[in-house]
Design an enzyme around this catalytic site. Structure first.
Site, PDB file in Angstrom:
ATOM      1  N   LYS A  10      32.949  33.537  35.689  1.00 40.13           N
ATOM      2  CA  LYS A  10      33.351  34.055  34.381  1.00 40.13           C
ATOM      3  C   LYS A  10      33.191  32.998  33.276  1.00 40.13           C
ATOM      4  CE  LYS A  10      36.631  37.549  36.088  1.00 40.13           C
ATOM      5  NZ  LYS A  10      38.018  38.076  35.966  1.00 40.13           N
ATOM      6  N   TYR A  50      33.771  47.063  33.306  1.00 40.93           N
ATOM      7  CA  TYR A  50      35.195  47.186  33.648  1.00 40.93           C
ATOM      8  C   TYR A  50      35.755  48.569  33.305  1.00 40.93           C
ATOM      9  CZ  TYR A  50      36.003  42.241  34.880  1.00 40.93           C
ATOM     10  OH  TYR A  50      36.019  41.009  35.498  1.00 40.93           O
ATOM     11  N   ASN A 113      40.455  33.727  34.998  1.00 38.47           N
ATOM     12  CA  ASN A 113      40.638  33.333  36.392  1.00 38.47           C
ATOM     13  C   ASN A 113      39.343  32.978  37.118  1.00 38.47           C
ATOM     14  OD1 ASN A 113      39.667  35.887  36.477  1.00 38.47           O
ATOM     15  ND2 ASN A 113      41.380  36.797  37.575  1.00 38.47           N
ATOM     16  N   GLU A 127      28.302  47.777  41.236  1.00 38.65           N
ATOM     17  CA  GLU A 127      28.267  46.582  40.381  1.00 38.65           C
ATOM     18  C   GLU A 127      26.932  45.841  40.516  1.00 38.65           C
ATOM     19  OE1 GLU A 127      31.897  44.482  41.386  1.00 38.65           O
ATOM     20  OE2 GLU A 127      33.134  46.033  40.436  1.00 38.65           O
TER      21      GLU A 127
HETATM   22  N1  UDP Z   1      43.389  40.965  34.257  1.00 36.85           N
HETATM   23  C1  UDP Z   1      44.165  40.589  33.167  1.00 36.85           C
HETATM   24  N2  UDP Z   1      45.517  40.842  33.192  1.00 36.85           N
HETATM   25  C2  UDP Z   1      46.129  41.451  34.247  1.00 36.85           C
HETATM   26  C3  UDP Z   1      45.337  41.843  35.346  1.00 36.85           C
HETATM   27  C4  UDP Z   1      43.985  41.586  35.326  1.00 36.85           C
HETATM   28  O1  UDP Z   1      43.637  40.030  32.199  1.00 36.85           O
HETATM   29  O2  UDP Z   1      47.338  41.652  34.209  1.00 36.85           O
HETATM   30  C5  UDP Z   1      41.940  40.691  34.251  1.00 36.85           C
HETATM   31  C6  UDP Z   1      41.573  39.532  35.180  1.00 36.85           C
HETATM   32  O3  UDP Z   1      40.511  38.803  34.576  1.00 36.85           O
HETATM   33  C7  UDP Z   1      41.118  40.256  36.423  1.00 36.85           C
HETATM   34  C8  UDP Z   1      40.435  41.486  35.826  1.00 36.85           C
HETATM   35  O4  UDP Z   1      41.244  41.835  34.716  1.00 36.85           O
HETATM   36  O5  UDP Z   1      40.277  39.464  37.211  1.00 36.85           O
HETATM   37  C9  UDP Z   1      40.316  42.668  36.752  1.00 36.85           C
HETATM   38  O6  UDP Z   1      41.590  42.975  37.261  1.00 36.85           O
HETATM   39  P1  UDP Z   1      41.776  43.357  38.804  1.00 36.85           P
HETATM   40  O7  UDP Z   1      43.145  43.903  38.956  1.00 36.85           O
HETATM   41  O8  UDP Z   1      40.632  44.209  39.242  1.00 36.85           O
HETATM   42  O9  UDP Z   1      41.723  41.928  39.536  1.00 36.85           O
HETATM   43  P2  UDP Z   1      40.593  41.245  40.453  1.00 36.85           P
HETATM   44  O10 UDP Z   1      39.930  42.338  41.241  1.00 36.85           O
HETATM   45  O11 UDP Z   1      39.634  40.543  39.511  1.00 36.85           O
HETATM   46  O12 UDP Z   1      41.332  40.269  41.319  1.00 36.85           O
END
Ligand code: UDP
Ligand code: MG
Length: 138
Positions: A10, A50, A113, A127
């Protein structure tokens, strides 16, 4: 398709100069890099990627962040790649991620992250197709 997943380094990690470190960790963990490119997403492109999170409160901030600087998109191959890559990444929130995971080491916050990984074989296929043509998978 169980041996492929889709990954993103990212914008926060690219900006911090951690691209090389993360690719090294991918190699060390035994993934094959089937495709990779750097690109700077528009906010519209990030929104498309997204789309499942469209209704979430963090959607605007997430898509703004993802289009704020270049990122590196990749197709990774390994046995049970989706789980293997999510294990290497660690929990979404770096503060909750296990020691030794990429998000623990390189992530700053639940939003910024460092990496993305598909959450299922089905979404990995969607994707991968969003970013790569069949001809780009080596
Ligand atoms: N994210 C965020 N706030 C939250 C949860 C998620 O900004 O409370 C962002 C974060 O960058 C995350 C992405 O949205 O990686 C997608 O969320 P997901 O729940 O799919 O998490 P991941 O699959 O990336 O672990
Ligand atoms: Mg997810």
């Amino acid at each position: 398709m169980g041996n492929l997943t889709f990954a993103i380094i990212k914008p926060d990690a690219v900006r911090a100069g951690n691209t090389g470190n993360i690719i090294q960790r991918i190699n060390d963990a035994g993934f094959k890099l089937r495709a990779m490119k750097t690109l700077h997403l528009t906010q519209r492109e990030a929104e498309g990627f997204y789309a499942v999170h469209r209704e979430r409160p963090f959607f605007a901030g997430l898509t703004e962040f993802m289009s704020s600087a270049p990122c590196v998109v990749m197709v990774l191959e390994k046995d049970r790649a989706v789980k293997a890559w999510r294990d290497l990444m660690g929990a979404t929130d770096p503060a909750k991620a296990d020691e030794g995971t990429l998000r623990k080491e390189f992530g700053a916050s639940v939003g910024e992250n460092a990496t993305h990984g598909s959450d299922s074989d089905e979404n990995a296929a969607i994707e991968i197709a969003y970013f790569f043509s069949q001809l780009e998978l080596v």
